[in-house]
Write an enzyme that holds these catalytic residues in place. Sequence first.
Site, PDB file in Angstrom:
ATOM      1  N   CYS A 200       0.820  -1.210   0.000  1.00  0.00           N
ATOM      2  CA  CYS A 200       0.000   0.000   0.000  1.00  0.00           C
ATOM      3  C   CYS A 200       0.856   1.263   0.000  1.00  0.00           C
ATOM      4  O   CYS A 200       2.014   1.246   0.398  1.00  0.00           O
ATOM      5  CB  CYS A 200      -0.938   0.089   1.197  1.00  0.00           C
ATOM      6  SG  CYS A 200      -1.866  -1.409   1.482  1.00  0.00           S
TER       7      CYS A 200
ATOM      8  N   ARG B 122       2.423   0.735  -5.586  1.00  0.00           N
ATOM      9  CA  ARG B 122       2.434  -0.050  -4.359  1.00  0.00           C
ATOM     10  C   ARG B 122       1.130  -0.834  -4.161  1.00  0.00           C
ATOM     11  O   ARG B 122       0.959  -1.497  -3.143  1.00  0.00           O
ATOM     12  CB  ARG B 122       2.655   0.863  -3.158  1.00  0.00           C
ATOM     13  CG  ARG B 122       3.932   1.674  -3.263  1.00  0.00           C
ATOM     14  CD  ARG B 122       4.057   2.628  -2.103  1.00  0.00           C
ATOM     15  NE  ARG B 122       4.349   1.921  -0.891  1.00  0.00           N
ATOM     16  CZ  ARG B 122       5.568   1.632  -0.446  1.00  0.00           C
ATOM     17  NH1 ARG B 122       6.609   2.004  -1.138  1.00  0.00           N
ATOM     18  NH2 ARG B 122       5.745   0.980   0.671  1.00  0.00           N
TER      19      ARG B 122
ATOM     20  N   TRP C 189      -3.066  -2.506  -1.590  1.00  0.00           N
ATOM     21  CA  TRP C 189      -2.858  -3.852  -2.118  1.00  0.00           C
ATOM     22  C   TRP C 189      -3.350  -4.776  -1.024  1.00  0.00           C
ATOM     23  O   TRP C 189      -2.797  -4.802   0.084  1.00  0.00           O
ATOM     24  CB  TRP C 189      -1.382  -4.108  -2.414  1.00  0.00           C
ATOM     25  CG  TRP C 189      -1.136  -5.412  -3.112  1.00  0.00           C
ATOM     26  CD1 TRP C 189      -1.326  -5.683  -4.433  1.00  0.00           C
ATOM     27  CD2 TRP C 189      -0.628  -6.614  -2.531  1.00  0.00           C
ATOM     28  NE1 TRP C 189      -0.981  -6.983  -4.712  1.00  0.00           N
ATOM     29  CE2 TRP C 189      -0.556  -7.579  -3.553  1.00  0.00           C
ATOM     30  CE3 TRP C 189      -0.250  -6.982  -1.245  1.00  0.00           C
ATOM     31  CZ2 TRP C 189      -0.103  -8.878  -3.336  1.00  0.00           C
ATOM     32  CZ3 TRP C 189       0.200  -8.266  -1.024  1.00  0.00           C
ATOM     33  CH2 TRP C 189       0.271  -9.207  -2.060  1.00  0.00           C
TER      34      TRP C 189
ATOM     35  N   ASN D  60       0.108   0.939   5.952  1.00  0.00           N
ATOM     36  CA  ASN D  60       0.867   0.102   5.025  1.00  0.00           C
ATOM     37  C   ASN D  60       1.585  -0.930   5.881  1.00  0.00           C
ATOM     38  O   ASN D  60       2.394  -0.554   6.724  1.00  0.00           O
ATOM     39  CB  ASN D  60       1.857   0.981   4.261  1.00  0.00           C
ATOM     40  CG  ASN D  60       2.950   0.209   3.537  1.00  0.00           C
ATOM     41  OD1 ASN D  60       4.028   0.710   3.324  1.00  0.00           O
ATOM     42  ND2 ASN D  60       2.685  -1.019   3.160  1.00  0.00           N
ATOM     43  N   GLY D  61       1.261  -2.212   5.691  1.00  0.00           N
ATOM     44  CA  GLY D  61       1.925  -3.246   6.485  1.00  0.00           C
ATOM     45  C   GLY D  61       0.938  -4.302   6.929  1.00  0.00           C
ATOM     46  O   GLY D  61      -0.170  -4.411   6.378  1.00  0.00           O
TER      47      GLY D  61
ATOM     48  N   GLU E  33      12.981 -16.084 -16.225  1.00  0.00           N
ATOM     49  CA  GLU E  33      12.449 -14.728 -16.372  1.00  0.00           C
ATOM     50  C   GLU E  33      11.426 -14.670 -17.512  1.00  0.00           C
ATOM     51  O   GLU E  33      10.389 -14.000 -17.401  1.00  0.00           O
ATOM     52  CB  GLU E  33      13.607 -13.741 -16.591  1.00  0.00           C
ATOM     53  CG  GLU E  33      13.223 -12.303 -16.832  1.00  0.00           C
ATOM     54  CD  GLU E  33      12.441 -11.638 -15.689  1.00  0.00           C
ATOM     55  OE1 GLU E  33      12.326 -12.230 -14.607  1.00  0.00           O
ATOM     56  OE2 GLU E  33      11.925 -10.537 -15.927  1.00  0.00           O
TER      57      GLU E  33
ATOM     58  N   LYS F  46       7.602 -13.493 -16.943  1.00  0.00           N
ATOM     59  CA  LYS F  46       6.977 -12.377 -17.678  1.00  0.00           C
ATOM     60  C   LYS F  46       5.648 -12.824 -18.270  1.00  0.00           C
ATOM     61  O   LYS F  46       4.650 -12.128 -18.182  1.00  0.00           O
ATOM     62  CB  LYS F  46       7.873 -11.892 -18.824  1.00  0.00           C
ATOM     63  CG  LYS F  46       9.053 -11.048 -18.487  1.00  0.00           C
ATOM     64  CD  LYS F  46       8.767  -9.635 -18.098  1.00  0.00           C
ATOM     65  CE  LYS F  46       8.518  -9.538 -16.627  1.00  0.00           C
ATOM     66  NZ  LYS F  46       9.547  -9.499 -15.681  1.00  0.00           N
TER      67      LYS F  46
ATOM     68  N   GLU G 149       2.963 -13.370 -15.575  1.00  0.00           N
ATOM     69  CA  GLU G 149       2.538 -12.134 -14.914  1.00  0.00           C
ATOM     70  C   GLU G 149       1.500 -11.374 -15.724  1.00  0.00           C
ATOM     71  O   GLU G 149       0.537 -10.879 -15.172  1.00  0.00           O
ATOM     72  CB  GLU G 149       3.739 -11.188 -14.729  1.00  0.00           C
ATOM     73  CG  GLU G 149       4.630 -11.513 -13.566  1.00  0.00           C
ATOM     74  CD  GLU G 149       5.799 -10.537 -13.478  1.00  0.00           C
ATOM     75  OE1 GLU G 149       6.058 -10.051 -12.379  1.00  0.00           O
ATOM     76  OE2 GLU G 149       6.469 -10.257 -14.505  1.00  0.00           O
TER      77      GLU G 149
ATOM     78  N   HIS H 185      13.926 -34.912 -17.025  1.00  0.00           N
ATOM     79  CA  HIS H 185      13.542 -35.419 -15.708  1.00  0.00           C
ATOM     80  C   HIS H 185      12.143 -34.986 -15.303  1.00  0.00           C
ATOM     81  O   HIS H 185      11.868 -34.853 -14.118  1.00  0.00           O
ATOM     82  CB  HIS H 185      14.574 -34.971 -14.668  1.00  0.00           C
ATOM     83  CG  HIS H 185      15.954 -35.452 -14.989  1.00  0.00           C
ATOM     84  ND1 HIS H 185      16.318 -36.770 -14.864  1.00  0.00           N
ATOM     85  CD2 HIS H 185      17.028 -34.800 -15.489  1.00  0.00           C
ATOM     86  CE1 HIS H 185      17.575 -36.908 -15.251  1.00  0.00           C
ATOM     87  NE2 HIS H 185      18.036 -35.722 -15.648  1.00  0.00           N
TER      88      HIS H 185
ATOM     89  N   LYS I 278       3.669  -3.472  -7.888  1.00  0.00           N
ATOM     90  CA  LYS I 278       5.037  -3.190  -8.326  1.00  0.00           C
ATOM     91  C   LYS I 278       6.028  -3.422  -7.202  1.00  0.00           C
ATOM     92  O   LYS I 278       7.152  -3.841  -7.423  1.00  0.00           O
ATOM     93  CB  LYS I 278       5.092  -1.730  -8.797  1.00  0.00           C
ATOM     94  CG  LYS I 278       6.405  -1.307  -9.400  1.00  0.00           C
ATOM     95  CD  LYS I 278       6.574  -1.882 -10.777  1.00  0.00           C
ATOM     96  CE  LYS I 278       7.954  -1.658 -11.346  1.00  0.00           C
ATOM     97  NZ  LYS I 278       8.333  -2.748 -12.255  1.00  0.00           N
TER      98      LYS I 278
END
Length: 606
Positions: free
Chosen positions: A2, A27, A74, A98-99, A479, A483, A486, A502, A601
């Site tokens: 947040c 955030r 968030w 925030n937390g 990565e 991507k 996401e 495997h 983010k």
Amino acid sequence: MCGIIGYIGGRQATPLLVGGLRKLEYRGYDSAGVSVFNNGTSKVVRCRGKLANLEAKLLEDPAPGTVGIGHTRWATHGRPSDENSHPHKVGPISVIHNGIIENHLQLRAELAASGSKFSSETDTEIFAHLVAREIKTAENLTLAVRRALAKVRGSYAFVVMSDHEPQTLVAAKNSSPLVIGLGENENFIASDVTAILAETRKVIFIEEGEIVTVTREAVAITDLEGKPVTRAPKTITWSAVQAEKGGFKHFMLKEIHEQPRAVADTLVGRVDLEHDDVLLDGVTLDVTKIKRIVFVACGTSYHASMVGEFMIEALARIPVEVEIASEFRYRDPIIGAGDLVIAVSQSGETLDTMEAVREAKKRGAQVLAISNVLESSIPRLADHAFYTHAGPEIGVASTKAFTTQLVAMALVAIYLGKRTKTLSNERARALLAELVQLPQKMRDIVEGGAQLQVLARRYGGAHGFLFLGRGSQYPIALEGALKLKEISYIHAEGYPAGEMKHGPIALIDENLPVVVLAPRGPFYEKVVSNLAEVRARQGKVLAIATKGDNEIGGHADDVVLVPDTALELQPILTVLPLQMLSYYVADGKGTDVDQPRNLAKSVTVE
Ligand code: G6P
């Protein structure tokens, strides 16, 4: 998680709060809200969804007044909804947070037993109840907040406002970031400097366990016991470039295209061609004291760290380990003097990475932070900071932050290699020359977007993807898969190519696209064999290979060619087509590319 903001002064608060929240939306964007004091009471306007929803609501239902607080959320405790949006108001008390309050269940039960009624599922509302209870007997808001904090366990940046004391905002910090902006007869409170930089450059960073009382004229900091703390303000000299899309459909696409410029900026002032060496902005690392390097990071920064391991081990021959920050901090890590911890974080605010840094410092390790955001929490906490200078990254899926992190790591690796004497001047010179040429080579790739658009249409309908790579291309496979997941919500896995037999090989059929990283180098032959194994099972192969490779076309359904460079630097080029593939697949599906569902983010909760 947040973003929080507060204003107290002579101007209308709402436009300033909303302007700050716009900068803080990275955030979280599950909901947004403000509480603004006017005519004896504070008015809360809040709603589910992005800030734009709040702005629309405020047009219909304005919140005038010159004192207020604002929040972008968030969701952690309680789903995204209007009721769970901040600010939470209980009696005269408005709170933003925030937390995470870790003992929220116990506190909620205690408060409920003594008659408190809750209107949300959040942990934050509990704090509003606690302050509302304490204010009945406390002399002032600061004291009430201090007493309420004594009951709370967890991470927080709170800002509290009381209808009975509207000339004061009270804020407190533990783990989550908090900064005060100083103005003329007005003051600001925010999660980060960028949220208030348009209004003031004079700031005070609040430290752990501090409470700050902010009025129009004054800022008073105390510790949790009420002992005064004095701290001189800092002047911020850098400017936040106004992030605009600049004609691109999405920030992510703009940021993909910015990479050549961003990498050039990472290199400015750091390449010393005269001495075949690297300058680390005044950071000096004594290699005789470094026995081991441990990277700590999350998400994309973790993948960058994995590439960093290859670079440093190859060039400086120092043993390197790479740790996911959230695992490292709870594992009673064996770490201490002799270890250099490199904390990699685009935002500089990721809570797990920050706590890993604290843990490492507590145990006597030296910490170097690689970050993109100046004056963010992790670089300020670390012993040394090295910035990537990629510019603000707005798209939630990281692109230019990643490639600039890789460049920063290459610089660190060359710096170390020169000092461990495992890297000759000739090799250093050759690598530096390659680094300097990267922006042009990256430009060649990002300008070839049309091919990736075609490929995205060809493969974008698949239900899953596999990404394969060996050596330092393995983190690039991870990565690439991240991507795609996401932003397009298509399941994807990254795997070391040699490990495919495997397990993942069982997934392969004519419907599974397999993206294989096959640049020229020591693993080329082996990767081509893996490619053949995929094709033998009717898998569709998209290969990323080196310009001039005339052989690979015979083994793959489609090939994207990237310019050649030094082996250690190849990941900086091969990742670009993967970013573009994900972007075009997601755009084709019509997802919210810049703000994908459920993500944020910067993750400032555990
Ligand atoms: C979030 C972001 C990722 C990022 C990760 C670590 O999950 O969505 O893009 O890689 O956090 O963030 P940091 O700022 O520490 O690099």
